[in-house]
Design a protein around this motif. Structure first.
Motif, PDB file in Angstrom:
ATOM      1  N   THR B 172      33.087  27.587  42.042  1.00 25.15           N
ATOM      2  CA  THR B 172      34.277  27.286  42.677  1.00 25.15           C
ATOM      3  C   THR B 172      35.296  27.454  41.321  1.00 25.15           C
ATOM      4  O   THR B 172      34.363  26.533  40.486  1.00 25.15           O
ATOM      5  CB  THR B 172      34.622  26.259  43.241  1.00 25.15           C
ATOM      6  OG1 THR B 172      33.384  26.447  44.606  1.00 25.15           O
ATOM      7  CG2 THR B 172      36.448  25.506  44.085  1.00 25.15           C
ATOM      8  N   ILE B 173      36.391  27.343  40.846  1.00 28.76           N
ATOM      9  CA  ILE B 173      37.024  27.052  39.692  1.00 28.76           C
ATOM     10  C   ILE B 173      38.306  26.166  40.049  1.00 28.76           C
ATOM     11  O   ILE B 173      38.865  26.201  41.644  1.00 28.76           O
ATOM     12  CB  ILE B 173      37.486  28.558  38.913  1.00 28.76           C
ATOM     13  CG1 ILE B 173      38.737  29.169  39.734  1.00 28.76           C
ATOM     14  CG2 ILE B 173      36.704  28.994  39.061  1.00 28.76           C
ATOM     15  CD1 ILE B 173      39.531  29.977  38.420  1.00 28.76           C
ATOM     16  N   TYR B 174      38.633  25.387  39.504  1.00 27.35           N
ATOM     17  CA  TYR B 174      40.251  24.482  39.969  1.00 27.35           C
ATOM     18  C   TYR B 174      41.051  24.550  38.970  1.00 27.35           C
ATOM     19  O   TYR B 174      41.254  24.491  37.761  1.00 27.35           O
ATOM     20  CB  TYR B 174      39.401  23.442  39.339  1.00 27.35           C
ATOM     21  CG  TYR B 174      38.451  22.918  40.805  1.00 27.35           C
ATOM     22  CD1 TYR B 174      38.636  22.577  42.366  1.00 27.35           C
ATOM     23  CD2 TYR B 174      36.749  23.581  40.222  1.00 27.35           C
ATOM     24  CE1 TYR B 174      37.780  22.322  42.996  1.00 27.35           C
ATOM     25  CE2 TYR B 174      36.025  23.067  41.059  1.00 27.35           C
ATOM     26  CZ  TYR B 174      36.801  22.522  42.378  1.00 27.35           C
ATOM     27  OH  TYR B 174      35.004  22.714  43.209  1.00 27.35           O
ATOM     28  N   VAL B 175      42.546  25.069  39.451  1.00 24.50           N
ATOM     29  CA  VAL B 175      43.331  25.151  38.510  1.00 24.50           C
ATOM     30  C   VAL B 175      45.098  23.924  39.572  1.00 24.50           C
ATOM     31  O   VAL B 175      44.101  23.181  40.231  1.00 24.50           O
ATOM     32  CB  VAL B 175      44.347  26.030  38.344  1.00 24.50           C
ATOM     33  CG1 VAL B 175      43.216  27.683  38.462  1.00 24.50           C
ATOM     34  CG2 VAL B 175      44.403  27.095  40.040  1.00 24.50           C
ATOM     35  N   LEU B 183      44.801  33.411  35.708  1.00 25.19           N
ATOM     36  CA  LEU B 183      43.326  32.361  35.901  1.00 25.19           C
ATOM     37  C   LEU B 183      43.081  32.785  37.349  1.00 25.19           C
ATOM     38  O   LEU B 183      42.028  33.079  37.635  1.00 25.19           O
ATOM     39  CB  LEU B 183      43.202  30.849  36.356  1.00 25.19           C
ATOM     40  CG  LEU B 183      42.887  29.696  34.456  1.00 25.19           C
ATOM     41  CD1 LEU B 183      41.497  29.948  34.336  1.00 25.19           C
ATOM     42  CD2 LEU B 183      44.341  30.123  33.659  1.00 25.19           C
ATOM     43  N   ALA B 184      43.602  32.952  38.593  1.00 22.65           N
ATOM     44  CA  ALA B 184      43.475  33.435  39.072  1.00 22.65           C
ATOM     45  C   ALA B 184      43.529  34.546  39.178  1.00 22.65           C
ATOM     46  O   ALA B 184      42.328  35.101  40.118  1.00 22.65           O
ATOM     47  CB  ALA B 184      44.750  33.701  40.298  1.00 22.65           C
ATOM     48  N   ALA B 187      39.758  34.951  37.985  1.00 17.60           N
ATOM     49  CA  ALA B 187      38.527  34.980  38.714  1.00 17.60           C
ATOM     50  C   ALA B 187      38.421  36.181  39.901  1.00 17.60           C
ATOM     51  O   ALA B 187      37.788  35.995  40.381  1.00 17.60           O
ATOM     52  CB  ALA B 187      39.292  33.534  40.215  1.00 17.60           C
ATOM     53  N   GLU B 194      39.842  35.520  45.441  1.00 22.09           N
ATOM     54  CA  GLU B 194      41.265  33.858  44.859  1.00 22.09           C
ATOM     55  C   GLU B 194      40.350  32.971  45.842  1.00 22.09           C
ATOM     56  O   GLU B 194      40.994  31.573  45.805  1.00 22.09           O
ATOM     57  CB  GLU B 194      42.393  34.468  45.619  1.00 22.09           C
ATOM     58  CG  GLU B 194      42.356  35.570  44.734  1.00 22.09           C
ATOM     59  CD  GLU B 194      44.236  35.956  44.159  1.00 22.09           C
ATOM     60  OE1 GLU B 194      45.291  35.727  45.612  1.00 22.09           O
ATOM     61  OE2 GLU B 194      44.986  36.218  43.702  1.00 22.09           O
ATOM     62  N   VAL B 197      38.690  29.934  44.467  1.00 25.49           N
ATOM     63  CA  VAL B 197      40.115  29.200  43.783  1.00 25.49           C
ATOM     64  C   VAL B 197      40.888  27.859  44.215  1.00 25.49           C
ATOM     65  O   VAL B 197      41.132  28.330  45.380  1.00 25.49           O
ATOM     66  CB  VAL B 197      41.358  29.788  43.232  1.00 25.49           C
ATOM     67  CG1 VAL B 197      41.992  29.697  41.522  1.00 25.49           C
ATOM     68  CG2 VAL B 197      40.579  31.233  41.798  1.00 25.49           C
ATOM     69  N   ARG B 198      40.369  26.580  43.577  1.00 22.06           N
ATOM     70  CA  ARG B 198      41.086  25.525  44.516  1.00 22.06           C
ATOM     71  C   ARG B 198      42.037  25.381  43.763  1.00 22.06           C
ATOM     72  O   ARG B 198      42.296  25.615  42.200  1.00 22.06           O
ATOM     73  CB  ARG B 198      40.455  24.669  43.988  1.00 22.06           C
ATOM     74  CG  ARG B 198      39.128  23.976  44.779  1.00 22.06           C
ATOM     75  CD  ARG B 198      39.206  24.775  46.148  1.00 22.06           C
ATOM     76  NE  ARG B 198      37.821  24.943  47.329  1.00 22.06           N
ATOM     77  CZ  ARG B 198      37.409  25.301  47.458  1.00 22.06           C
ATOM     78  NH1 ARG B 198      38.105  27.167  47.293  1.00 22.06           N
ATOM     79  NH2 ARG B 198      36.148  25.992  47.519  1.00 22.06           N
TER      80      ARG B 198
END
Lengths: 462, 462
Positions: B172-175, B183-184, B187, B194, B197-198
């Motif tokens: 999981t990645i955080y933006v 960034l999306a 990912a 997508e 992506v949080r």
């Protein structure tokens, strides 16, 4: 720097390049410096006050040139050539001078449309399938081309779910032991992991076996895996092997798998009708790549990429944040190339390609390619006539793989000795576990005397 | 084209660029053509016979310039600036003229070492953390920088298994809602999808909330997901919002998550000590990106990327096929930048950065940046003094977000009218659901009169 100072300094740089290109033969091809040599000659800090441009150019002479491996040297036979023809240098200069950024059609219509036109013109000039018309784009490198092909294939194979859901661990791609490492790198980056990459067996010719591919796919499908992409190579990096595109394409069509054809080096040769046979079956490919920056007279970077499924590529890569919305994009009447590549921004690369192709003309491009093929053919003859040496794999175009008969150490010694002397530069491959020398003819200035000198130097070093 | 012909044509191109840059103000900023305008003016086929370079340059005037959006125009206020300073144009010309390809140290030591030296010099010049020394590399764009940060983070978070096994679907990645779309996109390309992506909530200042980040990570960990990367932005694309790097970095450190800081535009300002506060906490970052091709006087493309974990980056991306083996690489004494990026091949980008930084000097770079900040400050004053208009979000450096009070349609009309007239070019954002105008001051030639003219044109259009 104002316009007048730019004129003065710019003329100086142009003259510097003219002089550099003229004196290349006097320079060792491979840089003869130790690690740290450049760093030791540069200051630790950036200057506080402005320096004249001439000081930069003086440091190019003092520090950069002696520590440069000269890819444009006529005795550069390593890797593959990197043709930075002088007209392409000027086309690129126009691009940098304009300083446009072509992420969207609207951010410079000419940047997008000239690229579209050129890529369509090349379909005709290279005899490529009509399915590629409207599907061309310039990527930076064949590595990036492979990656975008892979993500388009993943989106397709998932029935459109990949974009949101990601990969599921069952996706599998197919290469051969001779395929460029960029495919394994793309598989990593795409989250498949190298375990998802099958190296399909090759025959003695080092070409992928279509039957073995069919068997590998069948075994994977039976095991619950999902074949996503096959990469066929026309002109492998090691030896120039040519995978059978038609037979592989028929397997892919039957199995519904994306076929990417990598002709990064050899693809340029399709400008010559006599060399198009190696691309037989290309109409079965979903994507195709040939680098203009190798053997097609265009300064790095310019990797020509075509897909017959541009909609699928865009479907995989498009994102439209608010700050990029604009009337042209929303009209649907234009192509926004940002959706065809990994980066958002893009240079106006078409200008250097346009300059190279127009100033040479197709007849000039053919003469360029045929000249190198002829030189490699001559070298092939000389090697065959020497009982100590042999041609290891059949010559492909202008790439010849040779070795000292029965003496691997001597081959290695010859290669290393020539490179160390700086008189020429060539690299090696390993064929069947054996170290062999690769001679890739293709620098713009290479003439028979350069190939002859290389051959004499290799013989003398054994 | 021989060296003499190159001299002649090269001088002509240099003069053409000098003239183009001098007459920019007479051209409409946004290209005023319809889709297909360029294509209609070009032949369907490539020429069979060579054409003179002058014919190409004539077509640049006839077809390219009228269909170009002029990013170097002093009235370009759209997106972010794309500084192609004239010295950087010449540095890039030297690079193209040399025509080297710096994938390995051995394929041009100067290409690698000059880049290393410059990236270290910039650590000092920008007051960046010492942990970035030896960890700098030039990527093409911030999008690619985000992607390589992500793959390094994935390899690290997997305990080294990602390279072989790929992603497992829990990453999981955080933006934030304001983070750049790259960034999306990264990912997606990395196979996370997508859904991984949080978008962490922001406060009224549109900056990511570190508390909300902590809560999001905790919830994901409790649900069995694996936090891999957080992207903090210093100077968002929409409004220039600044995420609190230190607070976010402390969360990342506690949770063992890779922190990537994207300062693609604003990062240049760190050359000025007074603007370094926004990077407070950067020593907690694992990677960091600032584009020299936006506001740092260097022609596109040149995205400055630093990591404090270069070994981790190389671990994620390295592959060493036989044909790239060489004594320097095997000695372990050199850096091969191909292992720091997506593509294999690479241009000698350091030359254009070197030329820009040395010919301006750090004092000149600061004057460049401060001048634009001062112009944006003036515009801010004019807007605040006008009862019909308002400043929507606090000015960040040289980016100002403005709107007509209580009349969204009027703001849109003003932006579209100015762009259609060609007198200036600006783009928009959406803040809290409301259409607003962005004014990004930063073109090299922009002076107070250009900002004043923009402001008068906007007011007149309401």
């Amino acid at each position: 720097m104002d316009a007048e100072e730019f004129r003065r300094a710019g003329h100086e740089v142009v003259d510097w390049i003219a002089d550099y290109r003229s004196r290349l033969e006097s320079l060792p091809v491979l840089a003869q410096v130790e690690p740290g040599w450049v760093r030791e000659r540069l200051p630790a800090e950036l200057p506080e006050e402005p320096e004249p441009f001439d000081a930069v150019l003086a440091d190019v002479d003092r520090v950069v040139v002696p520590a440069t491996t000269h890819w444009q040297h006529p005795s550069f036979f390593a890797y593959f050539p990197a043709n930075a023809s002088l007209p392409s240098v000027l086309g690129d200069l126009v691009s940098t001078g304009l300083g446009v950024q072509g992420m969207l059609w609207a951010t410079s219509p000419a940047c997008t449309e000239l690229e579209q036109v050129l890529m369509d013109q090349l379909v005709a000039a290279m005899g490529l399938p009509e399915s590629f018309l409207g599907g061309g784009v310039i990527q930076d490198t064949a590595s990036s081309a492979a990656l975008v092909a892979l993500v388009a294939a993943l989106q397709r194979a998932s029935g459109g779910k990949w974009r949101a859901a990601g990969v599921d661990g069952s996706e599998t791609i197919y290469v051969s032991s001779q395929t460029h490492s960029s495919l394994a790198k793309a598989a990593r980056i795409a989250g498949l992991g190298e375990e998802a990459v099958r190296a399909v067996p090759t025959g003695d010719d080092l070409a992928m076996s279509a039957d073995a591919l069919e068997a590998a796919i069948a075994a994977d499908v039976a095991a619950g895996r999902r074949p996503v992409l096959v990469c066929a190579t026309v002109g492998t990096t090691g030896t120039g092997a040519v995978d059978p595109v038609r037979a592989i394409g028929e397997v892919c069509a039957r199995r519904g798998v994306w076929l990417h054809v990598d002709a990064a080096w050899a693809g340029a040769a399709a400008v010559c009708p006599e060399h198009r046979g190696m691309l037989d079956g290309l109409e079965l490919a979903d994507s195709y790549c040939a680098n203009a920056h190798k053997w097609l007279l265009t300064a790095f970077d310019a990797s020509l990429f075509w897909t017959s499924r541009p909609g699928g590529l865009v479907d995989a890569l498009t994102i439209l944040p608010e700050y990029l919305r604009n009337p042209a994009t929303e009209s649907g009447a234009v192509v926004d190339y940002r959706d065809w590549q990994v980066p958002l921004g893009r240079r106006f690369r078409a200008l250097k390609l346009w300059a190279a192709l127009r100033t040479h003309g197709l007849s000039g491009v053919r003469a360029h390619l045929r000249g190198h093929v002829e030189l490699a053919r001559k070298l092939e003859g000389w090697v065959e006539a020497d009982p100590r040496w042999e041609v290891v794999t059949p010559r492909t175009l202008s790439l010849l793989v040779i070795a000292v008969r029965g003496d691997e150490a001597a081959t290695r010694r010859a290669v290393e000795s020539v490179n160390a002397g700086g008189e020429a530069y060539l690299t090696h491959a390993v064929v069947g576990g054996r170290y062999v020398a690769r001679v890739a003819v293709g620098a713009i200035g290479t003439q028979e005397r350069h190939v002859r000198a290389l051959w004499e130097a290799l013989r003398a070093a054994v």
